[in-house]
Scaffold this motif. Structure first.
Motif, PDB file in Angstrom:
ATOM      1  N   THR A  87      -1.759   7.007  -1.716  1.00  0.00           N
ATOM      2  CA  THR A  87      -1.983   5.559  -1.648  1.00  0.00           C
ATOM      3  C   THR A  87      -3.466   5.233  -1.781  1.00  0.00           C
TER       4      THR A  87
ATOM      5  N   SER B 232       1.402   0.608  -0.285  1.00  0.00           N
ATOM      6  CA  SER B 232       2.709   1.175  -0.570  1.00  0.00           C
ATOM      7  C   SER B 232       3.816   0.172  -0.296  1.00  0.00           C
TER       8      SER B 232
ATOM      9  N   ASP C 248       7.133   3.952  -4.538  1.00  0.00           N
ATOM     10  CA  ASP C 248       7.041   5.051  -3.570  1.00  0.00           C
ATOM     11  C   ASP C 248       8.468   5.552  -3.363  1.00  0.00           C
TER      12      ASP C 248
ATOM     13  N   GLU D  90       4.412   7.184  -6.146  1.00  0.00           N
ATOM     14  CA  GLU D  90       4.164   8.143  -5.063  1.00  0.00           C
ATOM     15  C   GLU D  90       5.441   8.936  -4.826  1.00  0.00           C
TER      16      GLU D  90
HETATM   17 MG   LIG Z   1       1.334   6.638   0.489  1.00  0.00          MG
END
Ligand SMILES: [Mg+2]
Ligand SMILES: Nc1ncnc2c1ncn2[C@@H]1O[C@H](COP(=O)(O)OP(=O)(O)OP(=O)(O)O)[C@@H](O)[C@H]1O
Length: 142
Positions: free
Chosen positions: A43, A60, A79, A108
């Protein structure tokens, strides 16, 4: 920056410098997969990148699957950590986002759902060394 790229950084400032170098390699449409343990800096890396596009509220996605930011270039921030089933991604029309040619997309925990990654993407691996040091590896897949 040449790929594969690998470096050990010892501070957030040094990570930010790597982000700046990487920024010059990225074009609209690109997909950037970030992998690495909790707290390794995925992040952080994305936030620094987004700042260079005039986006200061990147964080995020927690209550949604994707965050969209309107910067100099649009950015989609995924994410996959909390995604349980591939269907959750297809339900939101993941391909429309991933194959959008104008936006830059960050993912992510991309390794948790490898099925949705296009073959062309950047892969960033972050490894926690100690409180302030990280190993950053960047690969370009064409
Ligand atoms: Mg993160
Ligand atoms: N050299 C460094 N580079 C990047 N972040 C660093 C560095 N040193 C310390 N940090 C800190 O490490 C933390 C990284 O947290 P971050 O939320 O970016 O991790 P993450 O990989 O996204 O974790 P998660 O898997 O939980 O989403 C931040 O608090 C950041 O300030």
């Amino acid at each position: 920056m040449e790929f594969p790229f690998s470096i050990i950084v010892n501070s957030e400032t040094e990570t930010a410098k790597v982000v700046k170098l990487f920024f010059n390699e990225v074009n609209p449409g690109n997909v950037i997969a970030l992998n690495g343990n909790l707290g390794s800096g995925k992040t952080f890396f994305i936030k620094k990148f987004c700042q260079m596009l005039g986006i200061n509220d990147a964080d995020s996605p927690t209550f949604s699957i994707i965050n969209e930011y309107a910067g100099d270039v649009p950015v989609y921030h995924f994410d996959f950590y909390r995604i349980n089933r591939l269907e959750e991604l297809y339900d939101i029309g993941i391909d429309e986002y991933i194959y959008n040619s104008e936006a830059i997309k960050f993912i992510e925990w991309a390794e948790l759902m490898p099925e949705v990654l296009p073959s062309k993407h950047f892969e960033i691996k972050l490894e926690f060394i100690n409180n302030s040091s990280r190993k950053i590896s960047i690969m370009k897949h064409d």
